[in-house]
Design an enzyme around this catalytic site. Structure first.
Site, PDB file in Angstrom:
ATOM      1  N   LYS A 119       5.167  -2.745   9.200  1.00 44.66           N
ATOM      2  CA  LYS A 119       5.007  -1.878  10.353  1.00 44.66           C
ATOM      3  C   LYS A 119       5.005  -2.696  11.652  1.00 44.66           C
ATOM      4  O   LYS A 119       5.960  -3.383  11.948  1.00 44.66           O
ATOM      5  CB  LYS A 119       3.723  -1.047  10.182  1.00 44.66           C
ATOM      6  N   TYR A 143      -3.685   6.880   3.622  1.00 45.82           N
ATOM      7  CA  TYR A 143      -2.252   6.896   3.384  1.00 45.82           C
ATOM      8  C   TYR A 143      -1.954   7.381   1.959  1.00 45.82           C
ATOM      9  O   TYR A 143      -2.652   7.011   1.007  1.00 45.82           O
ATOM     10  CB  TYR A 143      -1.693   5.491   3.610  1.00 45.82           C
ATOM     11  N   ASP A 176      -8.044  -1.309   6.427  1.00 40.97           N
ATOM     12  CA  ASP A 176      -6.600  -1.293   6.650  1.00 40.97           C
ATOM     13  C   ASP A 176      -6.375  -1.204   8.157  1.00 40.97           C
ATOM     14  O   ASP A 176      -6.642  -0.180   8.779  1.00 40.97           O
ATOM     15  CB  ASP A 176      -5.973  -0.099   5.931  1.00 40.97           C
ATOM     16  N   ARG A 179       6.564 -19.197  -5.886  1.00 39.73           N
ATOM     17  CA  ARG A 179       5.626 -18.101  -6.127  1.00 39.73           C
ATOM     18  C   ARG A 179       4.227 -18.550  -5.762  1.00 39.73           C
ATOM     19  O   ARG A 179       3.426 -17.788  -5.219  1.00 39.73           O
ATOM     20  CB  ARG A 179       5.703 -17.644  -7.586  1.00 39.73           C
TER      21      ARG A 179
END
Length: 394
Positions: free
Chosen positions: A207, A110, A182, A58
């Site tokens: 993406k 978005y 973004d 982690r």
């Protein structure tokens, strides 16, 4: 902007070269050319607190470290952090804020970003304003004394508006606020927000950077060591980190990013021009069209115009839904940026979380269709859309 504008550093090469090599040296022990998938949750220590750079996955994982170095290099930044999703990365930026702080964002961000802002963080006494970020006067008027973050998408999702990153970054800094961009739609191959003054770049790696519709991940890149330290603290403390296999898949994707983006852009440009002359289409939103209101700005701050476009049908919600349900080559699905072409209706899919009245005020009409143009032959894509129009709009 063109790719030739990128400095030709003899040590690092241009972006096409760095996409393949940055952060990734052959494995010293075996000579493996691909970064290994380190599927380990924990790491042996030579003594209490005496580890070899990794102690728990982690906190850090070698496959993730290679990806973070690769992404930072591609964005021209110093520091990269990978997350379990794009939304986890955006959430980490909001972790920087305190109760009573104000965030300025574009009115057509978005839908998931809008939902996180209004339906999650407003409950924690953060304030949000949504404005037309292409209108600098409107942005300036919306700044408040407690504004701490200007959140920018460019091109925006789904109306493909292009925002002036340099101007918005300057405006944010004049008011002692951060500017985060973004860059998911453009990718670092087409646009470099840090070079234009942004403090943070956000990506949904799901993406274009992953590029094959087979993973979910996100990233933040910055030049600021203090910001990176805080991102790292939240990354470890909250634990929204990607697994090593997902990191490996993104590294595979970034290697082919330049050649894929060239084809995405080529196909999208051809489709946009065809749709612009189509009798069933009233408007086409694609920065590569000279009719686009920010075409000149896009040409200045982007190397090409991307693989995303939206178009407006003179149709009802139901008719537009029938169009997007009638394609064969285009797949009816959310997400974007894979090798396959996707089609969707924002009003009922990606942006359904935005209240209908606000959605329409922002220009997200019932007849709006968004497409992620893939790598298929463009003639097949044209034929498929024409057939869908004939089926649904007769």
């Amino acid at each position: 902007m063109t790719h030739d504008d990128t400095p030709d550093d003899a040590a690092d090469g241009r972006i096409e070269t760095r996409a393949i090599h940055a952060g990734q040296d052959p494995d010293e022990e075996t000579g493996a050319i691909m970064t290994p998938i380190y599927a380990s949750s924990t790491y042996v220590q030579d003594g209490p607190g005496d580890h070899r750079g990794y102690e728990y996955s982690r906190t850090g994982n070698p496959t993730r470290s290679a990806l973070e170095a690769n992404l930072a290099d591609l964005e021209g930044g110093e520091y990269g952090r990978a997350f379990a999703s794009g939304m986890a990365g955006i959430n980490t930026v909001l972790n920087l804020l305190e109760s009573g702080d104000h965030v300025l964002a574009g009115e057509d961000v978005y839908g998931g970003t809008h939902r996180l802002f209004e339906q999650v963080y407003e409950d924690y006494d953060l304030e949000f304003s949504f404005v037309d970020t292409t209108d600098l006067e409107a942005v300036e008027a919306a700044v408040r004394p407690n504004t701490e973050l200007v959140w920018v998408e460019t091109p925006t999702n789904p109306l493909l508006r292009v925002n002036d990153i340099a101007a918005l970054a300057d405006l944010a800094h004049e008011h002692d606020a951060l500017c985060a961009v973004d860059n998911t739609f453009a990718t670092p191959y087409l646009q470099q927000p840090l070079d234009l003054g942004a403090d943070v770049v956000s990506h949904s790696l799901t993406k274009y950077l992953g590029g094959h519709s087979d993973l979910v991940a996100g990233a933040l890149v910055t030049d600021d060591p203090d910001l990176d330290e805080r991102f790292g603290f939240y990354q470890n403390s909250v634990g929204a980190t990607p697994g090593p296999f997902d990191c490996f898949l993104v590294l595979r994707g970034t290697k082919t990013l330049p050649v894929r983006m060239d084809r995405h852009c080529e196909n999208a440009r051809a489709l946009a021009r065809w749709l612009d002359d189509h009798p069933d289409v009233s408007d086409v939103y694609y920065p590569g069209l000279e009719s686009h209101p920010q075409h000149d700005l896009a040409a200045e701050q982007m190397a090409d115009f991307g693989g995303m476009l939206s178009f407006e049908l003179d149709a009802s919600l139901e008719e537009a839904a029938e169009v997007v349900s009638s394609t064969d080559v285009f797949t009816l699905a959310e997400s974007l940026g894979g090798v396959e072409s996707l089609i969707e209706q924002p009003a009922t899919m990606t942006h359904a979380a935005i209240p209908a009245e606000r959605r329409r005020e922002a220009g997200l009409t019932d007849g709006l269709v968004r497409v992620s143009v893939g790598l298929e032959h463009v003639d097949d894509l044209r034929t498929d859309l024409e057939s869908a129009f004939d089926t649904a709009l007769e």
